[in-house]
Write a protein that holds these residues in place. Sequence first.
Motif, PDB file in Angstrom:
ATOM      1  N   ALA A  54     -14.527  -8.131  -0.380  1.00  0.00           N
ATOM      2  CA  ALA A  54     -13.468  -7.801   0.579  1.00  0.00           C
ATOM      3  C   ALA A  54     -12.450  -8.922   0.707  1.00  0.00           C
ATOM      4  O   ALA A  54     -11.257  -8.674   0.888  1.00  0.00           O
ATOM      5  N   HIS A  55     -12.905 -10.181   0.591  1.00  0.00           N
ATOM      6  CA  HIS A  55     -11.969 -11.286   0.771  1.00  0.00           C
ATOM      7  C   HIS A  55     -10.980 -11.409  -0.376  1.00  0.00           C
ATOM      8  O   HIS A  55      -9.962 -12.100  -0.251  1.00  0.00           O
ATOM      9  N   ARG A  56     -11.245 -10.721  -1.489  1.00  0.00           N
ATOM     10  CA  ARG A  56     -10.320 -10.759  -2.623  1.00  0.00           C
ATOM     11  C   ARG A  56      -9.125  -9.824  -2.452  1.00  0.00           C
ATOM     12  O   ARG A  56      -8.063 -10.046  -3.043  1.00  0.00           O
ATOM     13  N   LEU A  57      -9.294  -8.756  -1.691  1.00  0.00           N
ATOM     14  CA  LEU A  57      -8.242  -7.746  -1.587  1.00  0.00           C
ATOM     15  C   LEU A  57      -7.107  -8.259  -0.709  1.00  0.00           C
ATOM     16  O   LEU A  57      -7.288  -8.490   0.482  1.00  0.00           O
ATOM     17  N   ILE A  58      -5.912  -8.429  -1.291  1.00  0.00           N
ATOM     18  CA  ILE A  58      -4.770  -8.927  -0.518  1.00  0.00           C
ATOM     19  C   ILE A  58      -3.635  -7.915  -0.434  1.00  0.00           C
ATOM     20  O   ILE A  58      -2.675  -8.121   0.307  1.00  0.00           O
ATOM     21  N   GLY A  59      -3.710  -6.820  -1.181  1.00  0.00           N
ATOM     22  CA  GLY A  59      -2.645  -5.833  -1.105  1.00  0.00           C
ATOM     23  C   GLY A  59      -2.821  -4.745  -2.150  1.00  0.00           C
ATOM     24  O   GLY A  59      -3.753  -4.765  -2.958  1.00  0.00           O
ATOM     25  N   LEU A  60      -1.883  -3.778  -2.120  1.00  0.00           N
ATOM     26  CA  LEU A  60      -1.871  -2.673  -3.064  1.00  0.00           C
ATOM     27  C   LEU A  60      -0.496  -2.587  -3.711  1.00  0.00           C
ATOM     28  O   LEU A  60       0.503  -2.973  -3.113  1.00  0.00           O
ATOM     29  N   LYS A  61      -0.467  -2.080  -4.930  1.00  0.00           N
ATOM     30  CA  LYS A  61       0.794  -1.917  -5.651  1.00  0.00           C
ATOM     31  C   LYS A  61       0.851  -0.522  -6.230  1.00  0.00           C
ATOM     32  O   LYS A  61      -0.034  -0.125  -6.985  1.00  0.00           O
ATOM     33  N   THR A  62       1.893   0.238  -5.878  1.00  0.00           N
ATOM     34  CA  THR A  62       2.061   1.597  -6.380  1.00  0.00           C
ATOM     35  C   THR A  62       2.988   1.586  -7.586  1.00  0.00           C
ATOM     36  O   THR A  62       4.105   1.067  -7.521  1.00  0.00           O
ATOM     37  N   LEU A  63       2.527   2.149  -8.697  1.00  0.00           N
ATOM     38  CA  LEU A  63       3.317   2.206  -9.920  1.00  0.00           C
ATOM     39  C   LEU A  63       4.228   3.429  -9.921  1.00  0.00           C
ATOM     40  O   LEU A  63       4.079   4.347  -9.099  1.00  0.00           O
ATOM     41  N   ALA A  64       5.177   3.440 -10.845  1.00  0.00           N
ATOM     42  CA  ALA A  64       6.143   4.533 -10.918  1.00  0.00           C
ATOM     43  C   ALA A  64       5.474   5.871 -11.175  1.00  0.00           C
ATOM     44  O   ALA A  64       5.973   6.923 -10.754  1.00  0.00           O
ATOM     45  N   ASP A  65       4.333   5.866 -11.880  1.00  0.00           N
ATOM     46  CA  ASP A  65       3.642   7.128 -12.178  1.00  0.00           C
ATOM     47  C   ASP A  65       2.702   7.569 -11.062  1.00  0.00           C
ATOM     48  O   ASP A  65       1.976   8.552 -11.205  1.00  0.00           O
ATOM     49  N   GLY A  66       2.707   6.832  -9.935  1.00  0.00           N
ATOM     50  CA  GLY A  66       1.899   7.220  -8.790  1.00  0.00           C
ATOM     51  C   GLY A  66       0.557   6.536  -8.701  1.00  0.00           C
ATOM     52  O   GLY A  66      -0.111   6.615  -7.659  1.00  0.00           O
ATOM     53  N   ARG A  67       0.117   5.886  -9.761  1.00  0.00           N
ATOM     54  CA  ARG A  67      -1.148   5.165  -9.708  1.00  0.00           C
ATOM     55  C   ARG A  67      -1.037   3.962  -8.780  1.00  0.00           C
ATOM     56  O   ARG A  67       0.036   3.375  -8.633  1.00  0.00           O
ATOM     57  N   VAL A  68      -2.147   3.611  -8.146  1.00  0.00           N
ATOM     58  CA  VAL A  68      -2.177   2.486  -7.222  1.00  0.00           C
ATOM     59  C   VAL A  68      -3.131   1.429  -7.752  1.00  0.00           C
ATOM     60  O   VAL A  68      -4.273   1.741  -8.122  1.00  0.00           O
ATOM     61  N   LEU A  69      -2.669   0.185  -7.791  1.00  0.00           N
ATOM     62  CA  LEU A  69      -3.480  -0.934  -8.248  1.00  0.00           C
ATOM     63  C   LEU A  69      -3.801  -1.855  -7.072  1.00  0.00           C
ATOM     64  O   LEU A  69      -3.018  -1.973  -6.126  1.00  0.00           O
ATOM     65  N   ALA A  70      -4.951  -2.487  -7.138  1.00  0.00           N
ATOM     66  CA  ALA A  70      -5.350  -3.457  -6.116  1.00  0.00           C
ATOM     67  C   ALA A  70      -4.858  -4.834  -6.518  1.00  0.00           C
ATOM     68  O   ALA A  70      -4.985  -5.255  -7.667  1.00  0.00           O
ATOM     69  N   ARG A  71      -4.299  -5.565  -5.550  1.00  0.00           N
ATOM     70  CA  ARG A  71      -3.888  -6.951  -5.778  1.00  0.00           C
ATOM     71  C   ARG A  71      -5.007  -7.844  -5.255  1.00  0.00           C
ATOM     72  O   ARG A  71      -5.368  -7.776  -4.074  1.00  0.00           O
ATOM     73  N   LEU A  72      -5.550  -8.671  -6.145  1.00  0.00           N
ATOM     74  CA  LEU A  72      -6.714  -9.486  -5.818  1.00  0.00           C
ATOM     75  C   LEU A  72      -6.351 -10.969  -5.824  1.00  0.00           C
ATOM     76  O   LEU A  72      -5.639 -11.437  -6.719  1.00  0.00           O
ATOM     77  N   ALA A  73      -6.854 -11.689  -4.839  1.00  0.00           N
ATOM     78  CA  ALA A  73      -6.627 -13.128  -4.762  1.00  0.00           C
ATOM     79  C   ALA A  73      -7.356 -13.832  -5.901  1.00  0.00           C
ATOM     80  O   ALA A  73      -8.482 -13.486  -6.241  1.00  0.00           O
ATOM     81  N   GLY A  74      -6.689 -14.810  -6.494  1.00  0.00           N
ATOM     82  CA  GLY A  74      -7.333 -15.632  -7.503  1.00  0.00           C
ATOM     83  C   GLY A  74      -7.312 -15.096  -8.915  1.00  0.00           C
ATOM     84  O   GLY A  74      -7.942 -15.658  -9.808  1.00  0.00           O
TER      85      GLY A  74
END
Length: 234
Positions: free
Chosen positions: A192-212
Amino acid sequence: MRVLIVDDEPLARARLATLLGECEDVEIVGSVGDGEAALTALSDSRPDVLLLDINMPGLDGKALAARLANRTRPQIVFCTAYEAHAVHAFELGAADYLLKPVRVERLQDALRRVQQRLEAHLREPSGWLHARVRGEPVRMALDDVICLLAEEKYVVAHRSGDQLLLDDSLRQLEETYPDQLIRLHRNCLVPAHRLIGLKTLADGRVLARLAGTDFSPEVSRRNLPALRKLLRMG
């Protein structure tokens, strides 16, 4: 100690950088003007501490601190011109609260407090995972894990610089550490401490932004609402 400065005023950032130059064992790894830029910088610079202003456009200091609450790194030291936010700041787990204009003596005190917290955490890992290296059993600290991926018959723990095979399944790990591990999709858990945000791509997929790390695993639609709620709640 790695320090990221977050303040929307260029002069304030410059002053903090000057003061940090008078502190021992400090490396300035970035200087940004808002909370969103800080989130982006976290994965690249991996700071130990944020010197964080409160009143900023967009994602302000308190909202950013809420997202990062209960994580070992980075620690938060607020640097603000207002006393009124102090109580809330400490409720968010801030290591210290400095009033502008910041004095070098107070900054040094705050950095020592951060160092004490980091050292205390090193003595008390949040958990241990059982892995194998060349067939021999070893254990690894959960805090060192970037993500856990199920690959064919094995679960692979990814750390900075290496990967280890684990004895347990993702389900077993999730049940053992329900507060420390969160599911991104059926084949991926992250601390849980790694998750710092989300990023939505143009095709609608969502990626997790992880610390480190620059690695951004995909988030399933099923798990997306829970992750968004977690980020809102900090």
